[in-house]
Design an enzyme around this catalytic site. Sequence first.
Site, PDB file in Angstrom:
ATOM      1  N   GLN C 204       0.795  -1.168   0.046  1.00 19.36           N
ATOM      2  CA  GLN C 204      -0.055   0.132  -0.055  1.00 19.36           C
ATOM      3  C   GLN C 204       0.987   1.109   0.113  1.00 19.36           C
ATOM      4  O   GLN C 204       1.637   1.693   0.989  1.00 19.36           O
ATOM      5  CB  GLN C 204      -1.049  -0.065   1.259  1.00 19.36           C
ATOM      6  CG  GLN C 204      -1.786  -1.370   1.281  1.00 19.36           C
ATOM      7  CD  GLN C 204      -2.867  -1.492   0.135  1.00 19.36           C
ATOM      8  OE1 GLN C 204      -3.523  -0.503  -0.030  1.00 19.36           O
ATOM      9  NE2 GLN C 204      -2.874  -2.686  -0.536  1.00 19.36           N
ATOM     10  N   ALA C 245     -11.812   2.999   3.768  1.00 17.43           N
ATOM     11  CA  ALA C 245     -11.125   2.160   3.145  1.00 17.43           C
ATOM     12  C   ALA C 245     -10.091   2.792   2.061  1.00 17.43           C
ATOM     13  O   ALA C 245     -10.038   3.767   1.769  1.00 17.43           O
ATOM     14  CB  ALA C 245     -11.816   0.961   2.466  1.00 17.43           C
ATOM     15  N   HIS C 246      -9.080   2.039   1.487  1.00 21.41           N
ATOM     16  CA  HIS C 246      -8.130   2.696   0.808  1.00 21.41           C
ATOM     17  C   HIS C 246      -8.792   3.045  -0.695  1.00 21.41           C
ATOM     18  O   HIS C 246      -9.579   2.641  -1.257  1.00 21.41           O
ATOM     19  CB  HIS C 246      -6.825   1.799   0.535  1.00 21.41           C
ATOM     20  CG  HIS C 246      -7.479   0.136  -0.113  1.00 21.41           C
ATOM     21  ND1 HIS C 246      -6.517  -0.597  -0.456  1.00 21.41           N
ATOM     22  CD2 HIS C 246      -8.683  -0.401  -0.189  1.00 21.41           C
ATOM     23  CE1 HIS C 246      -7.156  -1.789  -0.741  1.00 21.41           C
ATOM     24  NE2 HIS C 246      -8.373  -1.568  -0.775  1.00 21.41           N
ATOM     25  N   ASN C 247      -8.154   4.328  -1.303  1.00 23.38           N
ATOM     26  CA  ASN C 247      -8.641   4.886  -2.371  1.00 23.38           C
ATOM     27  C   ASN C 247      -9.776   5.290  -2.612  1.00 23.38           C
ATOM     28  O   ASN C 247     -10.310   6.152  -3.572  1.00 23.38           O
ATOM     29  CB  ASN C 247      -8.352   3.774  -3.648  1.00 23.38           C
ATOM     30  CG  ASN C 247      -7.161   2.862  -3.486  1.00 23.38           C
ATOM     31  OD1 ASN C 247      -6.308   3.173  -3.317  1.00 23.38           O
ATOM     32  ND2 ASN C 247      -7.408   1.534  -3.657  1.00 23.38           N
TER      33      ASN C 247
END
Lengths: 351, 351, 351
Positions: C204, C245-247
């Site tokens: 990540q 969460a990511h993005n």
Amino acid sequence: MTIQEIQAYLTEFFDSVELVGSGKGEISAPAKIESAGAGEVSFIANEKYLRFLDETKASLVIVHRSVNVADFAEGRSFLKVADPYTAFVFVLKKFSLPRTIAAPGIAPTAVIGEGAVMGEGVTVGQYAVVGDRCRIGAGSIIGPHAVIMHDVEIGEGCTIFPHVVCYDGTRIGRRVVIHAGSVIGADGFGFAPQADGSYVKIPQMGIVEIGDDAEIGANATIDRATMGSTVIGKGVKVDNLVQVAHNCRIGEHTVIAAQAGISGSVIMGRQCMIGGQAGFAGHLELADRTSVAAQAGVSKSFLEPGTALRGYPAQPMRDQLRHEAMLRHLGSMKDRLDELEQRLLKQPHGA
Amino acid sequence: MTIQEIQAYLTEFFDSVELVGSGKGEISAPAKIESAGAGEVSFIANEKYLRFLDETKASLVIVHRSVNVADFAEGRSFLKVADPYTAFVFVLKKFSLPRTIAAPGIAPTAVIGEGAVMGEGVTVGQYAVVGDRCRIGAGSIIGPHAVIMHDVEIGEGCTIFPHVVCYDGTRIGRRVVIHAGSVIGADGFGFAPQADGSYVKIPQMGIVEIGDDAEIGANATIDRATMGSTVIGKGVKVDNLVQVAHNCRIGEHTVIAAQAGISGSVIMGRQCMIGGQAGFAGHLELADRTSVAAQAGVSKSFLEPGTALRGYPAQPMRDQLRHEAMLRHLGSMKDRLDELEQRLLKQPHGA
Amino acid sequence: MTIQEIQAYLTEFFDSVELVGSGKGEISAPAKIESAGAGEVSFIANEKYLRFLDETKASLVIVHRSVNVADFAEGRSFLKVADPYTAFVFVLKKFSLPRTIAAPGIAPTAVIGEGAVMGEGVTVGQYAVVGDRCRIGAGSIIGPHAVIMHDVEIGEGCTIFPHVVCYDGTRIGRRVVIHAGSVIGADGFGFAPQADGSYVKIPQMGIVEIGDDAEIGANATIDRATMGSTVIGKGVKVDNLVQVAHNCRIGEHTVIAAQAGISGSVIMGRQCMIGGQAGFAGHLELADRTSVAAQAGVSKSFLEPGTALRGYPAQPMRDQLRHEAMLRHLGSMKDRLDELEQRLLKQPHGA
């Protein structure tokens, strides 16, 4: 890194890595296909992104070996492999710098308890507290401000991020990662009701065991067992803010998404996939490879391996989808009922 | 500990503790009935475990006084009591060692604010920070790395685990336990919408009050009131990752399971039982002894004491179970509708 | 503060602030209308509280300009404004004392990394750790025990509460508030499944960016992007225990209530309102001003601005309410079906 170096690196993992295009130029970073620029490497694993074969400015694109890229190789290069997604993950790894969580060695402000045994090359960050009789394996990193209470064992090569708390007696395997703020081994939620409406706390005398290669997200909570162990199997991945209650046993390589909540004494098989915010009643059992949709509420055991569950109360996917389709047709059922009544009313009664 | 010592200890709590069997041998640990071995004590409180009367290797088993154990007493002993579960909890307590959270006294690295008053025998762990004018009651333990902001009052005999944060002004009663990572008294979520779409923060000027004997799990959040107090009553048990929003009042001896979320200004009665992941709209009221099933969504007040709620939107258990049964019969309703249409179509129209 | 001073202060924000009543007396504190006493100021913004016009003991009440208060002005005063709620928020602000999170300046026990640049008037609390090359803007407060990892940028006037962790590379705008225990920038939950059932971690490599004037609650988690940035827009308000969460990209002035969970790569518009415990599948998009009810499960994109969503799977409010009404009538549908069958059975078959 040159394109040839990336090609050579990927042949460590794949039988065939075919280069199409000039193969010239330096690659400085990985990037998403939509935003990649010159000097960057990206990938296409999904058919619907194939339009980027032409549009992308990436200098190198990793694609599936079945994709015909000859027409697009003007000014860019392609590597064809059996699994472009995994190939790109390895490229990401290659480019990722090791994150520095703490300066190597034991920080001068770290507090190390009596009888604690520190393996070779252990890092302990500023203000971290390691309790008496703990054993920290070689190469492990205890982040700043982590609190490792007494008698905790942590294997080799682990990464414990800042502000993690491991309660006394926790046992952690090798190469485990625990993100910031997670609490491992707090007391299970056990109270015996009394006649006057109050509760007596049930001592939580067990521990938590976490297997090799597990990863725990941020601010998750995994409670110690009442007796014996709460067990997180090898390779299990637990996302942020997940609750695992006392006495649970989570099978190897099971994946649990954010905010899922697993009540006490649940036994979950291997390679299960649990969606975000899913909930589980206590004392139930799930077979290997069970998958549970996000927000589902699992109220009983499912012992057939590979079952996909969904809904509240959760039931096998086929049944639940049929049920949801039926719900969508409620309106037309009502219309049909209206019409039937109309027709019957027009008839002479008892004709 | 001998079996006679355990018998004598239990007579402190029960009128009658009858020993059946030889009563010989030392007991070294409590254990679950499935896994107990020689030298261990276990219990059976549930009929379905009675088969272990014969199978178990435990040297001592605590059972209900109505159970006939004479046939199984060869090589093991039994204690017969009115409530074997509670008896076993007391045995657990007897065997549980006091957990050492921090060495007694004020750690040299602890920071104690100006004007803070520390009761007799208070323990403050490494790197804990106690703010100005705090009052910590006799015998309380402030774990390593806990941050107690200014003007906080903590009563006698409390246990504050590592990494707890108590915001300024929090008032905590006696014998309260707060597990690692919980945040008590952060600002309530209050913002006034402005015409341009942005928000102005509403100052959260109140505090949190926690009553005697309450226990708060790990990584829970209890927000301060806008004005006045958010109140957690005496003896309330709050599990991990629970959210209690500003201005709530939780009645005495209410139990709230993991990941439940209670919106602002909810008033909850005494001895309620709230299931995991249950949610509550703001400004509603629940009577004493209300129970709410896991994942339920409570959208309005329920003022009848002892109501059991379930579903989304939550309704009384009987209504909800009838509703769920009806849902299960949707398929057969559709079949009946099909058949009725068939029959009507066969009839001459308007006959 | 005198009533005239409060009136003068409010004229900074409102065109018209009319005083009714004597205007005599000192105001010492704001209070809720139900519990306000002499010397206190309160407000009424909701019609159902108008009965307190007579009952309240408050010396000053802020009301809407349309309310006729002449009959109640004996012994108390009123200020009439266009928006009594917002007016009271400003009064709260006027009375709220600045909270002292840490003594001004850099605490002697704070650890500041190499090459870190601290703006004018920065406060860093006891035991806080600020990594190498961080840049902390003028007037910002880093609370005790906060851990700011390497290469983090924090703008001017921010407040970072105790026990917050910002992972390496996080970028935070101006006047941002982050409450205790939140973790910003932990690894996204990304693992590539392998043929043997195990997983390879996907690095990540991205960061988290938080815009000006955002506020993040306690124990929330916002994950770093796989590549690029997870973006929290300007003025966004995120409540306790929320997972982003990511993005993800969250648009400006969007408000997300406690325990909501937003899966990876969700794109959310401006000024959305997300209810508590709502969940979102990954990779979907929501238009500006979308509102999502508490506990809803959003499974697909909704691209029409201003849509109100509710239910599981979430659908537009009108459809969902119609669906819920239909569900409530299931019982009567069954009754009607029973009756139709009865009537048909009475008819000669095939008549």
